[in-house]
Scaffold this motif. Sequence first.
Motif, PDB file in Angstrom:
ATOM      1  N   LEU A   1       0.812  -1.184   0.134  1.00 52.29           N
ATOM      2  CA  LEU A   1       0.097   0.253  -0.087  1.00 52.29           C
ATOM      3  C   LEU A   1       0.824   1.327   0.255  1.00 52.29           C
ATOM      4  CD1 LEU A   1      -3.319   0.688   0.254  1.00 52.29           C
ATOM      5  CD2 LEU A   1      -2.512   1.248   2.720  1.00 52.29           C
ATOM      6  N   VAL A   2       0.731   2.166  -0.761  1.00 52.36           N
ATOM      7  CA  VAL A   2       1.327   3.589  -0.914  1.00 52.36           C
ATOM      8  C   VAL A   2       0.191   4.646  -0.281  1.00 52.36           C
ATOM      9  CG1 VAL A   2       2.293   5.234  -2.231  1.00 52.36           C
ATOM     10  CG2 VAL A   2       2.564   2.776  -2.985  1.00 52.36           C
ATOM     11  N   VAL A   3       0.739   5.228   1.003  1.00 47.69           N
ATOM     12  CA  VAL A   3      -0.048   6.052   1.627  1.00 47.69           C
ATOM     13  C   VAL A   3       0.287   7.474   1.050  1.00 47.69           C
ATOM     14  CG1 VAL A   3      -0.982   7.123   3.607  1.00 47.69           C
ATOM     15  CG2 VAL A   3      -0.662   4.589   3.345  1.00 47.69           C
ATOM     16  N   PHE A   4      -0.487   8.077   0.048  1.00 52.63           N
ATOM     17  CA  PHE A   4       0.047   9.298  -0.731  1.00 52.63           C
ATOM     18  C   PHE A   4      -0.684  10.607  -0.206  1.00 52.63           C
ATOM     19  CE2 PHE A   4       0.117  11.932  -4.546  1.00 52.63           C
ATOM     20  CZ  PHE A   4       1.388  12.426  -4.368  1.00 52.63           C
ATOM     21  N   THR A   5      -0.394  11.345   0.356  1.00 53.03           N
ATOM     22  CA  THR A   5      -0.878  12.883   0.594  1.00 53.03           C
ATOM     23  C   THR A   5      -0.785  13.697  -0.423  1.00 53.03           C
ATOM     24  OG1 THR A   5      -0.513  12.268   2.980  1.00 53.03           O
ATOM     25  CG2 THR A   5      -1.269  14.361   2.458  1.00 53.03           C
ATOM     26  N   LEU A   6      -1.842  14.039  -1.053  1.00 54.33           N
ATOM     27  CA  LEU A   6      -1.807  15.238  -2.174  1.00 54.33           C
ATOM     28  C   LEU A   6      -1.781  16.561  -1.498  1.00 54.33           C
ATOM     29  CD1 LEU A   6      -4.315  13.532  -4.151  1.00 54.33           C
ATOM     30  CD2 LEU A   6      -2.116  14.234  -5.322  1.00 54.33           C
ATOM     31  N   GLY A   7      -0.883  17.407  -1.747  1.00 49.37           N
ATOM     32  CA  GLY A   7      -0.696  18.550  -1.158  1.00 49.37           C
ATOM     33  C   GLY A   7      -1.222  19.997  -1.931  1.00 49.37           C
ATOM     34  N   LEU A   8      -0.641  19.846  -3.457  1.00 54.32           N
ATOM     35  CA  LEU A   8      -0.879  21.251  -4.011  1.00 54.32           C
ATOM     36  C   LEU A   8      -1.236  20.783  -5.603  1.00 54.32           C
ATOM     37  CD1 LEU A   8       2.463  23.124  -2.972  1.00 54.32           C
ATOM     38  CD2 LEU A   8       0.086  23.628  -2.298  1.00 54.32           C
ATOM     39  N   THR A   9      -1.890  21.684  -6.287  1.00 47.57           N
ATOM     40  CA  THR A   9      -2.073  21.734  -7.756  1.00 47.57           C
ATOM     41  C   THR A   9      -1.001  22.701  -8.367  1.00 47.57           C
ATOM     42  OG1 THR A   9      -3.685  23.257  -7.645  1.00 47.57           O
ATOM     43  CG2 THR A   9      -4.370  21.151  -7.765  1.00 47.57           C
ATOM     44  N   GLU A  10      -0.766  23.605  -7.729  1.00 46.26           N
ATOM     45  CA  GLU A  10       0.411  24.507  -8.081  1.00 46.26           C
ATOM     46  C   GLU A  10       1.712  24.173  -8.255  1.00 46.26           C
ATOM     47  OE1 GLU A  10       0.173  28.640  -6.617  1.00 46.26           O
ATOM     48  OE2 GLU A  10      -1.810  28.714  -6.602  1.00 46.26           O
TER      49      GLU A  10
ATOM     50  N   ALA B   1       1.198  31.602  -6.550  1.00 47.80           N
ATOM     51  CA  ALA B   1       1.620  32.078  -7.626  1.00 47.80           C
ATOM     52  C   ALA B   1       0.676  32.242  -8.985  1.00 47.80           C
ATOM     53  CB  ALA B   1       3.084  31.269  -8.089  1.00 47.80           C
ATOM     54  N   SER B   2      -0.710  31.918  -8.631  1.00 52.12           N
ATOM     55  CA  SER B   2      -1.746  31.960  -9.437  1.00 52.12           C
ATOM     56  C   SER B   2      -2.193  33.527  -9.932  1.00 52.12           C
ATOM     57  CB  SER B   2      -2.954  31.374  -9.025  1.00 52.12           C
ATOM     58  OG  SER B   2      -3.385  31.697  -7.854  1.00 52.12           O
ATOM     59  N   GLY B   3      -1.774  34.464  -9.097  1.00 55.13           N
ATOM     60  CA  GLY B   3      -2.117  35.664  -9.398  1.00 55.13           C
ATOM     61  C   GLY B   3      -3.483  35.913  -8.690  1.00 55.13           C
ATOM     62  N   GLY B   4      -3.944  35.094  -7.801  1.00 55.84           N
ATOM     63  CA  GLY B   4      -5.086  35.317  -7.033  1.00 55.84           C
ATOM     64  C   GLY B   4      -4.806  35.245  -5.417  1.00 55.84           C
ATOM     65  N   HIS B   5      -5.912  35.107  -4.910  1.00 55.23           N
ATOM     66  CA  HIS B   5      -6.103  35.392  -3.283  1.00 55.23           C
ATOM     67  C   HIS B   5      -5.584  33.929  -2.854  1.00 55.23           C
ATOM     68  CE1 HIS B   5      -7.120  35.709   0.829  1.00 55.23           C
ATOM     69  NE2 HIS B   5      -7.196  36.883   0.725  1.00 55.23           N
TER      70      HIS B   5
ATOM     71  N   GLY C   1      -6.438  32.602  -0.295  1.00 56.28           N
ATOM     72  CA  GLY C   1      -7.620  31.651   0.263  1.00 56.28           C
ATOM     73  C   GLY C   1      -8.295  30.942  -0.955  1.00 56.28           C
ATOM     74  N   SER C   2      -8.555  31.635  -1.888  1.00 59.22           N
ATOM     75  CA  SER C   2      -9.088  31.233  -2.997  1.00 59.22           C
ATOM     76  C   SER C   2      -8.388  29.934  -3.708  1.00 59.22           C
ATOM     77  CB  SER C   2      -9.480  32.142  -4.095  1.00 59.22           C
ATOM     78  OG  SER C   2     -10.174  33.229  -3.613  1.00 59.22           O
ATOM     79  N   ALA C   3      -6.975  30.448  -3.887  1.00 59.38           N
ATOM     80  CA  ALA C   3      -6.168  29.546  -4.471  1.00 59.38           C
ATOM     81  C   ALA C   3      -6.154  28.116  -3.626  1.00 59.38           C
ATOM     82  CB  ALA C   3      -4.583  29.984  -4.450  1.00 59.38           C
ATOM     83  N   THR C   4      -6.180  28.013  -2.202  1.00 52.64           N
ATOM     84  CA  THR C   4      -5.972  26.934  -1.439  1.00 52.64           C
ATOM     85  C   THR C   4      -7.313  26.419  -1.828  1.00 52.64           C
ATOM     86  OG1 THR C   4      -4.967  28.237   0.346  1.00 52.64           O
ATOM     87  CG2 THR C   4      -6.257  26.239   0.888  1.00 52.64           C
ATOM     88  N   SER C   5      -8.485  26.952  -1.826  1.00 59.49           N
ATOM     89  CA  SER C   5      -9.702  26.336  -1.983  1.00 59.49           C
ATOM     90  C   SER C   5      -9.924  25.364  -3.434  1.00 59.49           C
ATOM     91  CB  SER C   5     -11.086  27.256  -2.242  1.00 59.49           C
ATOM     92  OG  SER C   5     -11.266  27.602  -0.847  1.00 59.49           O
ATOM     93  N   TYR C   6      -9.193  26.348  -4.237  1.00 61.36           N
ATOM     94  CA  TYR C   6      -9.199  25.512  -5.697  1.00 61.36           C
ATOM     95  C   TYR C   6      -8.201  24.453  -5.745  1.00 61.36           C
ATOM     96  CZ  TYR C   6      -7.688  24.254 -10.329  1.00 61.36           C
ATOM     97  OH  TYR C   6      -7.422  23.635 -11.551  1.00 61.36           O
ATOM     98  N   SER C   7      -7.239  24.507  -5.214  1.00 58.75           N
ATOM     99  CA  SER C   7      -6.110  23.127  -4.862  1.00 58.75           C
ATOM    100  C   SER C   7      -6.900  22.202  -4.304  1.00 58.75           C
ATOM    101  CB  SER C   7      -4.796  23.620  -4.147  1.00 58.75           C
ATOM    102  OG  SER C   7      -3.649  23.924  -5.184  1.00 58.75           O
ATOM    103  N   LYS C   8      -7.377  22.396  -2.970  1.00 57.79           N
ATOM    104  CA  LYS C   8      -7.768  21.356  -2.165  1.00 57.79           C
ATOM    105  C   LYS C   8      -9.139  20.642  -2.698  1.00 57.79           C
ATOM    106  CE  LYS C   8      -4.705  22.572   0.951  1.00 57.79           C
ATOM    107  NZ  LYS C   8      -3.329  21.350   0.865  1.00 57.79           N
ATOM    108  N   SER C   9      -9.829  21.471  -3.458  1.00 54.02           N
ATOM    109  CA  SER C   9     -10.943  21.113  -4.030  1.00 54.02           C
ATOM    110  C   SER C   9     -10.829  20.087  -5.264  1.00 54.02           C
ATOM    111  CB  SER C   9     -11.808  22.147  -4.700  1.00 54.02           C
ATOM    112  OG  SER C   9     -12.388  22.930  -3.667  1.00 54.02           O
ATOM    113  N   VAL C  10      -9.941  20.281  -6.183  1.00 52.43           N
ATOM    114  CA  VAL C  10      -9.620  19.660  -7.323  1.00 52.43           C
ATOM    115  C   VAL C  10      -8.957  18.407  -6.697  1.00 52.43           C
ATOM    116  CG1 VAL C  10      -7.712  19.520  -9.163  1.00 52.43           C
ATOM    117  CG2 VAL C  10      -8.988  21.391  -8.865  1.00 52.43           C
ATOM    118  N   LEU C  11      -8.012  18.621  -5.631  1.00 53.81           N
ATOM    119  CA  LEU C  11      -7.495  17.329  -5.231  1.00 53.81           C
ATOM    120  C   LEU C  11      -8.349  16.208  -4.572  1.00 53.81           C
ATOM    121  CD1 LEU C  11      -4.110  18.703  -3.646  1.00 53.81           C
ATOM    122  CD2 LEU C  11      -4.443  17.469  -5.888  1.00 53.81           C
ATOM    123  N   ARG C  12      -9.197  16.864  -3.721  1.00 53.19           N
ATOM    124  CA  ARG C  12     -10.242  16.134  -3.311  1.00 53.19           C
ATOM    125  C   ARG C  12     -11.289  15.678  -4.157  1.00 53.19           C
ATOM    126  NH1 ARG C  12     -13.090  12.887  -1.297  1.00 53.19           N
ATOM    127  NH2 ARG C  12     -14.017  12.593   0.153  1.00 53.19           N
TER     128      ARG C  12
END
Lengths: 256, 357
Positions: B170-179, B249-253, B255-266
Amino acid sequence: MTKLAIIGNSHVGAYVEARTAIEAAFPGLDLSFFVFPRHDLKSARHDETGLLAAVGEHNTALPTEIDLSAQDGILVVGQPFGMIGLNALLAAADVLGWADTGKSRNISPALFAAYLGNAVNLAARRLMKYFRDDGRFAYAPQPLVTDLAEAGSSKMASLAAHPEAARIFPLWHDALARVARELPCRIVPQPDHLRDSAVFTPRRLARTAALPREKTPGPADHIHMTPEYALEHFRAFAETWPELFDTTGRKSKKES
Amino acid sequence: MPRRPTDRRSPYQDLPAAAFWRSAMRTPDEETVAALYAPKFTITPQTPLMTAGSCFAQHMHRALSRAGWHVLQGEGMADLVGANLAREFGYDVYSARYGNIYTARQLRQLVEDALSDSPRPALVWERDGRFFDALRPGVEPDGLDTPDLVETARADHLAALRDVLQQAQLVVFTLGLTECWIDTATGLALPTAPGTVAGRYDPETVRFHNFTQAEVLADLRATRDLLRAHGLAARILLTVSPVPLTATASGGHVGSATSYSKSVLRAACGELQATDPDFDYFPAYEIITTSAAGGPYFARNGRDPHPDGVETVLGVFAMAHAGADAPMTAPANYHVDSAKTAEEIACEEILLEAFRK
């Protein structure tokens, strides 16, 4: 009289044999000795009264205890200062950019140097803690082996036989000097005039060179040193402690 | 007020307490917490696990290791040099010395190189005459003397990782970012922007990329396909790091960038969990960030997970696997002072903050 104890591991033997010479060089000294039975700190108990006593099986021909509270100074000799761990590390790994000795793992020179520094520092702290941070104690590292010592006959001999010994030992000496500067810990390194190089003691100072033929052990001992060596290392110790020794007058201060 | 006919049935009326916000989130109990995770895979304390991922994965690795789970270690050094020094040089942080792996693309690259007979040459960064492996720049804090030594060290690392992959069930892999930053010449995804740990930022040599859900899915599936192509059995248990982005580094806020990253990964995790038998999802993200298990569990800085949360994560994992045999909680000596978390949990991302003008 100045009461002084020389304690430690098997390297105490050279000092016992040098007793007469030391007492002649430093009149007024009252020397006593103690050897840890199994060459590690756990083989004796140092209690709060200052009594140091052998624990478990020990050779009854040797002193079984010593009252350190009665001493003006104590020299702890033959200390490996990280050599054991260092040996284990280099038995498991090569160092990147150094000679390849066929180990399956490599570590960086930076990690090796950091480990070495930590190991020496930790060893000094362990000694200081065991002896209750008592300022009467001084510590001498075990002497470098001679170039005739067989690899495997001691941890230091194994390191001396390592193809990168010429890099390893200067790092070790530097770490010892750094610890001596940074910690309130009196460390007496092997004097330069008792070294052939950063790695070896001259052959003439090996115990085996001083023994009569009938006492020559097999294999020959190139790990422990002669009484001549002990006297010279003791002189270096005395130089570090002018409060205890009048080194110019060759007498202890208490005597004079 | 309209009256509900007594004979009408609702699809919600027989659902368990865990299905309702009030019972599951406002007043969670043992039953609702246990319902957070219904594992697809059978895992016992003897199952060989490999850990990898972003900063939060370090918590997972330490908690699982100390609690007695069979966490593989291909490049252990703590026994020889001590735990602190080993960690400082990137050893014993994960199952091998790969450093933090923030994106699915990084994991794919790493597995490709570990399983390849002719892995890509090391990508080398320079700083003050010292040389660093750009794909794990933090593991040698002061770098190495020459680029050749970086290459040798990387080859050693990949060989060790190959052994781990061959053993892992088993590989336990924790996704962190999309950026992420991509090296233009090689197309390799980097763990951090050049100029933070080492290297030099030059817009001509690196470009910013924010992965989409489709890309994340493709990278994770490609990683699994690589394992299977080499006859390796490991399945992949995904988690999402609850730790917000330090900077965007997306050019946005941020907080929004965090939501995007975590939402995509989730969302990617959810899709794989639902559709692919080789993937499952473990809800560490929900345990730390929501009230589902008594949280949220963040330290006072609002970013690092609180030790109680990490322990709860381990407890939920243990409860779901192997029944009474499972190590249920971290041992008493597992306690991370929240004030020291950022120091203890090495994270290149933290350096972004340090470089803020």
